[in-house]
Design an enzyme around this catalytic site. Structure first.
Site, PDB file in Angstrom:
ATOM      1  N   SER A  39    -130.796  42.828 -25.964  1.00 43.48           N
ATOM      2  CA  SER A  39    -131.892  42.568 -26.888  1.00 43.48           C
ATOM      3  C   SER A  39    -131.645  41.295 -27.689  1.00 43.48           C
ATOM      4  O   SER A  39    -131.593  40.209 -27.134  1.00 43.48           O
ATOM      5  CB  SER A  39    -132.114  43.785 -27.785  1.00 43.48           C
ATOM      6  N   ASP A  73    -138.381  38.725 -29.602  1.00 44.23           N
ATOM      7  CA  ASP A  73    -136.933  38.603 -29.452  1.00 44.23           C
ATOM      8  C   ASP A  73    -136.635  38.413 -27.963  1.00 44.23           C
ATOM      9  O   ASP A  73    -137.554  38.440 -27.134  1.00 44.23           O
ATOM     10  CB  ASP A  73    -136.219  39.801 -30.075  1.00 44.23           C
ATOM     11  N   ASP A 117    -135.596  40.059 -25.342  1.00 48.77           N
ATOM     12  CA  ASP A 117    -136.099  40.968 -24.303  1.00 48.77           C
ATOM     13  C   ASP A 117    -137.520  41.425 -24.591  1.00 48.77           C
ATOM     14  O   ASP A 117    -138.064  42.276 -23.889  1.00 48.77           O
ATOM     15  CB  ASP A 117    -135.167  42.168 -24.108  1.00 48.77           C
ATOM     16  N   ASP A 172    -139.054  43.216 -26.760  1.00 44.63           N
ATOM     17  CA  ASP A 172    -139.506  44.518 -27.242  1.00 44.63           C
ATOM     18  C   ASP A 172    -139.843  44.471 -28.728  1.00 44.63           C
ATOM     19  O   ASP A 172    -140.454  45.402 -29.257  1.00 44.63           O
ATOM     20  CB  ASP A 172    -138.495  45.627 -26.933  1.00 44.63           C
TER      21      ASP A 172
END
Length: 550
Positions: free
Chosen positions: A152, A306, A308, A310
């Site tokens: 992440s 961000d 990734d 999510d």
């Protein structure tokens, strides 16, 4: 004087090296062993224990040894997961996604080979893609489980391994959601039962899915919006060197929005994240390139994902032309308010560390409300009829029937829909926040976040807060102290206008104190109430820092 060498650490390192399937990792460990005793501390840290499932699955530094992310750890994790799925009687394929971090594709492909080696079908996403696409694929493909290889918004030297359960094992509310107890403990036990990484049978590389899975995600994301809603909006955007760019641009086009202006030097995936100190839009300076682009292009709205994708961060222009990032609580309540006014039925949920404003909004509007522990794995299980969930750390679920997790792409679309609708009325997101403040009072939130090198410092600080809790906060007596031990390491202090929640981070070496101050608005003077709330937060921050001894 050189540090003493623990013979058990040397033996453990030699045994791990002999079993490690990755030549590069073996060479890394051999070099450390050969340099003993100078490397004794480093080896002891790498063999202090295995990575464990936290708030978001496995996450750790890329390095050889059991206390790191590497091919041997991933092989064992995949074997443990696949074995546990078989023990539960779970049928169906395992779907696997990955981002652009160092090692992500290799770890994803190894997971596929472990699955097929155990006789289970493995489906790989066709390219580096956002975490929400993997969460969508678990549901869309009726998979027994999903794995997303990502860390992440962690620093470049980290990687991680998120596990999602399908309907067969997660239940209706957990279909496509991240694992929760007791599944996490069961998988950990199964991983510990893997005797040898080198002995895990490997099959073929599985099936690489075609682009239909991404097209399906994009179409469903666009369908979250009102097809008749306005689309006149100028947006600046950054994926922060992550994998969200292509998917977000495609989703905006499918929804009828003009293509956003994208920060050029952050547009392509880069595992080194060269233009930011930390690839987290919450961190100071992370959105500087974005707001500069927004100013140059005359944007109405600035959006960041961000790495990734999510999470979703938003900045808005102020009356003086300066751009202000919205706090996660502000955007969360704006999205909830928008969905409620749009008539979206169901339960609206957030966490114990998020603002109390959502609960007040739901009570006033007569819609169901739920509060959970921190983490989206809990939020999405708050109710089977979940309509919306958010956490203050920039995570939003606006379409739980599509993605049972936080989703920075659909959140970006939904906030764009809201901003476009307000623009037709000559209003902005900031105006709507002021209207909510007049109705409910200013709910100002902030966070005291302490990054540590030694995790023992977190336990010591929590111990100080427990043994010597504050009698007053901002001059008012503390009326409630809640300690959630032993189930959860969370402390809460309340007064009638103040709330503090303290907990260790589940994904990073941080201690976090979540601060909230509520100030009523007198005579529609929102600015004065915000000023009082800001001063109150500064006072509260200093008081809590003293309580924690940080």
């Amino acid at each position: 004087m050189a540090p003493e060498v623990d013979i058990d650490v040397r033996a453990a390192a030699e045994a791990w090296l002999a079993d490690d399937p990755d030549p590069a990792a073996r060479a890394e460990l051999r070099e450390l062993i050969d340099r003993l005793p100078a490397t004794a501390g480093e080896l002891a840290d790498r063999f202090a224990g295995p990575l464990t499932f936290g708030t978001a699955g496995l996450r750790g530094r890329l390095r050889a040894g059991p206390n790191g992310m590497n091919l041997a750890v991933v092989t064992r994790a995949a074997a443990g997961l696949v074995g546990w799925l078989a023990e539960q009687g779970g049928t169906g394929p395992l779907v696997i996604g990955y981002d652009a971090r160092h090692g992500s594709r290799e770890f994803a492909e190894q997971t596929a080979r472990v699955a097929t080696g155990a006789g289970r079908e493995a489906l790989l996403l066709p390219a580096v893609l956002p975490t929400p696409v993997l969460a969508y694929a678990v549901r869309a493909l009726d998979a027994v489980a999903g794995v997303m290889v990502t860390a992440s918004h962690n620093p470049p030297q980290d990687n991680g391994y998120k596990v999602y359960l399908g309907a067969r094992l997660g239940g209706p509310a957990g279909d496509g959601a991240q694992i929760v107890p007791p599944a996490d403990a069961g998988i950990e036990a199964a991983i510990r039962g893997v005797a040898s990484a080198a002995g895990v049978p490997l099959g073929d590389a599985g099936t690489v899915l075609d682009d239909k899975i991404l097209a399906g995600y994009v179409d469903r994301a666009a369908a979250v919006l009102d097809v008749a809603g306005p689309r006149d909006l100028t947006v600046a955007y950054t994926p922060l060197h992550g994998v969200g760019g292509g998917t977000l641009v495609a989703a905006f086009a499918a929804a009828g929005f003009a293509a956003p202006a994208v920060v050029a030097d952050q547009a392509e995936p880069d595992p080194e994240f060269p233009t930011v100190a930390f690839p987290n839009p919450e961190e100071p300076g992370a959105m500087d390139h974005l707001v500069a682009l927004a100013g140059r292009t005359g944007a109405d709205l600035a959006i960041a994902n961000d790495p990734d994708a999510d999470r979703c961060a938003v900045a808005v222009p102020g009356p003086d032309g300066a751009w202000r990032p919205l706090r996660g609580d502000e955007l969360g309540v704006l999205l909830a308010d928008h969905l409620i006014r749009r008539g979206t039925p169901g339960t609206y949920a957030t966490t114990i560390v998020s603002s109390s404003l959502l609960g007040r909004l739901c009570a006033a509007r007569g819609v169901p409300y739920a509060e959970t522990l921190t983490g989206f794995k809990w939020i999405v299980r708050a109710a089977e009829d979940l309509a919306f969930g958010y956490e203050e750390a920039l995570g939003y679920c606006v379409a739980p029937a599509m993605v049972r997790d936080k989703d920075g792409i659909t959140a970006a679309l939904t906030v764009a829909e809201l901003a476009a609708g307000l623009k037709t009325e000559g209003r902005t997101l900031a105006d709507r926040l002021d209207e909510l403040a007049v109705e409910f009072g200013v709910h100002a939130t902030d966070q005291l976040s302490v990054r540590v090198d030694d995790l023992a410092e977190i336990g010591a600080a929590m111990g100080r807060a427990r043994s010597n809790p504050p009698a007053t906060l901002r001059g008012a007596p503390v009326t409630e102290v809640t300690d959630r031990l032993p189930e959860n390491d969370v402390l809460t202090f309340r007064t009638p206008s103040t709330r503090v929640v303290i907990r260790p981070s589940g994904t990073e070496p941080k201690l976090k104190a979540y601060l909230e101050v509520v100030e009523p608005v007198a005579g529609d003077d929102v600015a004065a109430a915000r000023s009082r709330a800001s001063a109150g937060l500064a006072t509260l921050r200093a008081e809590i820092a003293a309580v924690l001894g940080v």
